[in-house]
Design an enzyme around this catalytic site. Structure first.
Site, PDB file in Angstrom:
ATOM      1  N   LYS A  29      12.110 -62.901  55.666  1.00 49.84           N
ATOM      2  CA  LYS A  29      11.899 -62.721  57.131  1.00 49.84           C
ATOM      3  C   LYS A  29      12.755 -61.399  57.603  1.00 49.84           C
ATOM      4  O   LYS A  29      12.153 -60.764  58.530  1.00 49.84           O
ATOM      5  CB  LYS A  29      12.644 -64.008  57.781  1.00 49.84           C
ATOM      6  N   ARG A  41       0.938 -53.267  46.791  1.00 52.38           N
ATOM      7  CA  ARG A  41       2.016 -52.967  47.561  1.00 52.38           C
ATOM      8  C   ARG A  41       3.397 -53.107  46.838  1.00 52.38           C
ATOM      9  O   ARG A  41       3.878 -53.991  46.749  1.00 52.38           O
ATOM     10  CB  ARG A  41       2.034 -54.130  48.484  1.00 52.38           C
ATOM     11  N   SER A  73      -1.178 -51.973  58.910  1.00 55.75           N
ATOM     12  CA  SER A  73      -0.511 -53.327  59.186  1.00 55.75           C
ATOM     13  C   SER A  73       0.154 -52.993  60.814  1.00 55.75           C
ATOM     14  O   SER A  73       0.685 -52.018  61.434  1.00 55.75           O
ATOM     15  CB  SER A  73       1.078 -53.280  58.581  1.00 55.75           C
TER      16      SER A  73
HETATM   17  N1  TZP Z   1       3.707 -57.996  56.445  1.00 58.01           N
HETATM   18  C1  TZP Z   1       4.054 -58.955  57.613  1.00 58.01           C
HETATM   19  S1  TZP Z   1       4.601 -60.253  56.798  1.00 58.01           S
HETATM   20  C2  TZP Z   1       4.411 -59.700  55.166  1.00 58.01           C
HETATM   21  C3  TZP Z   1       3.808 -58.249  55.166  1.00 58.01           C
HETATM   22  C4  TZP Z   1       3.653 -57.290  54.108  1.00 58.01           C
HETATM   23  C5  TZP Z   1       4.735 -60.657  54.064  1.00 58.01           C
HETATM   24  C6  TZP Z   1       3.717 -61.566  53.699  1.00 58.01           C
HETATM   25  O1  TZP Z   1       4.059 -62.279  52.569  1.00 58.01           O
HETATM   26  P1  TZP Z   1       3.613 -63.773  52.310  1.00 58.01           P
HETATM   27  O2  TZP Z   1       4.527 -64.304  51.172  1.00 58.01           O
HETATM   28  O3  TZP Z   1       2.503 -64.084  52.193  1.00 58.01           O
HETATM   29  O4  TZP Z   1       4.316 -64.531  53.643  1.00 58.01           O
END
Ligand code: TZP
Length: 210
Positions: free
Chosen positions: A141, A43, A112
């Site tokens: 966030k 990603r 997603s």
């Molecule tokens: N989609 C929702 S939260 C997120 C993605 C790609 C990020 C997740 O990253 P982490 O560091 O595991 O919280």
């Protein structure tokens, strides 16, 4: 569970900005693979197309060596060119039913989702599995929105039959909570890639999701 998704309980998602060099990024991925990680999503949305493709070739070699699967975020063209195992779609990506028209039946399609509505829609569109979140606060966030909380997993699991992976702020000490809420597994970036001991932490995740 669909045989093609065998072992999909821990989904490691990359973020090379967590690393100071390309070399330390590959080293981290190899370390996670050595710990037994079997699903990786590349990603790297901000990279130019050719760099994503080059990175995909490299990571494909690594995942093949360790018998793991590689999915590419959003870019079905790059996934097909690199011979990856699948693609992971976002809200702005091609829908799964359109992707399926240009890929074989074995090609994995993840999607997603951020709510019950999106989860139901993704399954209807033909996604093989979904990520659902952010469940908890994540380091960034702003990018992913407010946490949706653990209870949404329970709701989604009563309406959707494809595997549901909890995502967003998942650490080893929160795996139990999301699995108890019905998640089939977890998707993780910083919980593994920002850990001091990547091998030990990935191994711990793998134990916790069984
Ligand atoms: N989609 C929702 S939260 C997120 C993605 C790609 C990020 C997740 O990253 P982490 O560091 O595991 O919280």
């Amino acid at each position: 569970m669909d045989d093609r998704l065998h072992g999909l309980k821990l989904y490691l998602i990359t973020d090379r900005t967590l690393f100071s060099s390309q070399c330390s990024f590959y080293f981290a991925l190899e370390t996670a693979l050595q710990a037994g990680v079997k699903y990786i999503q590349l990603r790297e949305k901000r990279l130019p197309t050719r760099m994503i493709l080059d990175t995909a070739y490299w990571v494909m070699e690594l995942t093949r060596e360790y018998g793991a699967k590689l999915l590419i975020n959003d870019r079905v063209d790059i996934a097909l060119a690199a011979g990856a195992d699948g693609v992971h779609l976002g809200r702005q990506s091609l829908p799964a039913n359109a992707v399926r028209k240009i890929t074989g039946d074995n090609f994995l399609i993840g999607a997603s989702t951020h709510s019950l509505h999106e989860a139901v829609e993704a399954e209807k569109d033909g996604a093989d599995f979904i990520t659902l979140g952010p469940i908890y606060n994540t380091p960034s966030k702003l990018k992913y929105g407010d946490p949706i909380g653990v209870d949404v997993i329970r709701g989604v699991k009563t309406h959707v039959s494809v595997p549901v992976l909890a995502i967003g702020g998942i650490k080893t000490d929160t795996v139990h909570e999301v699995m108890s809420a019905g998640a089939d597994g977890v998707a993780v970036i910083s919980g593994i890639l920002a850990a001091e001991d990547i091998k030990g932490t990935a191994g711990e995740f793998l134990r916790l999701v069984q």
